[in-house]
Design an enzyme around this catalytic site. Structure first.
Site, PDB file in Angstrom:
ATOM      1  N   ASP A  59       0.832  -1.194   0.000  1.00 11.41           N
ATOM      2  CA  ASP A  59       0.000   0.000   0.000  1.00 11.41           C
ATOM      3  C   ASP A  59       0.871   1.251   0.000  1.00 11.41           C
ATOM      4  OD1 ASP A  59      -2.744   1.171   0.402  1.00 11.41           O
ATOM      5  OD2 ASP A  59      -1.798   1.943   2.216  1.00 11.41           O
ATOM      6  N   GLU A 110      14.612 -15.373   0.457  1.00  6.37           N
ATOM      7  CA  GLU A 110      14.957 -16.394   1.451  1.00  6.37           C
ATOM      8  C   GLU A 110      14.051 -17.605   1.351  1.00  6.37           C
ATOM      9  OE1 GLU A 110      16.283 -13.108   4.874  1.00  6.37           O
ATOM     10  OE2 GLU A 110      14.604 -14.480   5.215  1.00  6.37           O
TER      11      GLU A 110
END
Length: 562
Positions: A215, A265
């Site tokens: 956002d 990751e």
């Protein structure tokens, strides 16, 4: 409909690139389905409708904020980034929802709100308690007020939602808020803020979240001089240089490079898409690089009229942008912040066009008595079917698959949008955004049309029943049936990032072909268009008879068998 084996091969979603061609369905959780009868949609309600989502044929769900919130801005005022609002459920409910979606091969993207928190967030409460000059206050943007005792704001800036953008705290200091006063902006120069969000990204990724919608991605980093510019000076500043004090600064991409390292990751890497309302396509492209968020919303079709020339220019430009960044485009016609496109297309163009909201844009509505409801829905069906044939990902907003119109007649005392109450500059029709957030109708009658056991948190008009899931489910000509057919075919046909325009000899008709021979033809005009014999029609937004496409309609064609 006879399709070859190559044309019917399903697209796999278990690869790292699943997002490039995905059909993503936005759920505004408070208005999707209410499982406990309190009038507010919840996570258990979503679980109860997972079969519906599966049958619809979407690839992923984008879940608007579900975090603890005082609802000063529909959940975008977050008081805890690593929990669920108890009115919507629990973390266990969230885990059940993820498991239910994943069991059906549906990915989940969650909203993250890094520009600002709620004023009830523990970090902001600590900032108020710690006082001037404290490390706690440095996590947000505090400034001494002007005047003898700091009684005047540091600058005359206006909030996006209307009213002043600086709020006093009673000790001579003021804090900055781009949006509602209950939404203080973070100070992204502070390493504590970076760590807070890296922890949040890992928290949700560890729970199985596949990606994040960011956002106000262009608003995080600020550069505020000791003497602040006036509002007029801010408005006059260049927003294409990457050096505006408040918006779209180049340094924000250092934040997203840090996030990318966290995404990578995981196996597969988590994905992200930026909500970045910026000045130029070149500025937007910076958010969509592989080293950053990877994808950025393209709102250009959402801002366009139902017009062939506008659509062609926008599609051509955005495909070139995605090719240059190595990303894929994101097509969208409706979301939780704008008037539904069935209504926009039923209004005169100047009523359906955009008006400015600070540095953002929002679509203005128009008078109900000037709305061509049937014509608007017909154009919306045609525009959606054309959009679904484009290369790249597409984002659908809950309820558009039912052909829902905007709900304009909500009494003032029942409205919830801060833009309505604060008189924001952008809210030219005076209605705010509640009209596209009215809870969905699942049945043709009942106290909330099947949304829950009692009344919904926003009033639902009687006409919703005729557009309910139950009313449209068995109707082969319904908008719901159109979406289901189109999404099922899209899974089989979607391939690559390219298209080739085919000249039609008509300025109001667009036609393109994809590499596998799949064609989409959209008639933006009123006169019939002969499709010819180049392929068979497999789906259309309006009836096609004798290979003639009527006005305000789209058809898909595939090579004829044999």
């Amino acid at each position: 409909m006879a399709l070859t084996e190559a044309q019917t091969a399903p697209r796999r979603l278990d690869t790292p690139d699943w997002w490039r061609q995905a059909a993503v369905y936005q759920i505004y959780p408070r208005s999707f389905a209410d499982a406990n009868g309190d009038g507010i949609g919840d996570l258990r309600g979503i679980v109860s409708r997972v079969d519906y989502l599966d049958e619809l044929g979407i690839d992923a769900v984008w879940l608007s904020p579900f975090y603890p919130s005082e609802l000063a801005d529909g959940g975008y005022d977050v008081s805890d980034y690593r929990d669920v609002d108890p009115r919507l459920g629990t973390l266990a409910d969230f885990d059940d929802m993820v498991a239910a979606l994943h069991a059906r091969g549906i990915k989940i993207i969650v909203d993250i709100v890094p520009n600002h928190s709620s004023d009830q967030h523990e970090l902001f409460r600590a900032a108020l308690a710690a006082g001037k000059g404290s490390p706690e206050r440095d996590r947000y943007i505090f400034r001494d007020g002007l005047g003898e005792n700091g009684e005047l704001p540091p600058a005359d800036w206006r909030s996006v939602f209307g009213g002043p953008a600086w709020e006093p705290v009673g000790d001579g200091q003021w804090y900055f808020h781009h949006f509602a006063k209950e939404q203080p902006d973070f100070n992204w120069d502070n390493p504590d803020v970076h760590e807070e969000f890296l922890k949040t990204l890992r928290f949700w990724s560890d729970r199985g979240v596949d990606g994040f919608r960011v956002d106000v991605a262009h608003g995080l980093v600020k550069d505020l001089p000791e003497v602040l510019p006036s509002a007029a000076e801010l408005d006059a500043m260049d927003r294409t240089s990457g050096r505006h004090p408040l918006w779209d600064r180049d340094e924000v991409h250092e934040v997203y490079a840090e996030w990318r390292r966290v995404f990578d990751e995981y196996d597969p890497p988590r994905i992200a898409v930026a909500e970045a309302w910026v000045a130029t396509p070149e500025r937007r492209a910076k958010y969509a690089t592989p080293a950053g968020l990877g994808q950025a919303f393209n709102f250009d079709l959402l801002e366009a009229d139902f017009d062939a020339a506008q659509f062609r220019e926008i599609i051509t430009d955005n495909l070139a942008q995605s090719a240059a960044t190595g990303s894929s485009s994101t097509w969208v016609l409706s979301n939780h912040d704008v008037v539904r496109h069935a209504t926009r297309y039923g209004l005169a163009p100047l009523q359906g066009r955009r008006v400015k909201q600070g540095t953002e844009w929002i679509i203005a509505g128009g008078p109900e008595d000037q709305l061509d409801r049937d014509g608007g829905l017909r154009r919306a069906r045609a525009a959606t079917l054309f959009m679904l044939a484009l290369p790249g990902s597409t984002y659908l907003y809950q309820g558009e698959e039912l052909g829902l119109h905007e709900v304009a007649d909500i009494p003032a005392e029942q409205r919830q949008d801060p833009a309505f109450f604060r008189g924001a500059d952008h809210d030219k029709d005076g209605l705010g955004r509640d009209g596209c957030r009215v809870p969905l109708p699942w049945t043709s009658d009942g106290p909330s049309f099947g949304f829950g056991d009692g009344p919904a948190h926003l009033p639902q008009p009687e006409w919703l029943g005729a557009s309910s899931v139950a009313a449209e489910d068995g109707d082969p000509e319904s908008t719901l049936s159109l979406y289901r057919r189109a999404l099922a075919l899209r899974h089989r046909l979607q391939t690559g990032e390219e298209l080739e325009w085919i000249e039609t000899g008509r300025a109001d008709v667009l036609r393109f072909a994809r590499p596998n021979g799949w064609q989409a033809v959209a008639n933006f005009g009123t006169e019939d268009y002969p499709l010819g014999t180049d392929g068979q029609v497999v789906v259309s937004s309006a009836p096609v008879a004798g290979a003639v496409l009527p006005g305000a309609a789209t058809a898909w064609l595939v090579p004829s068998a044999g």
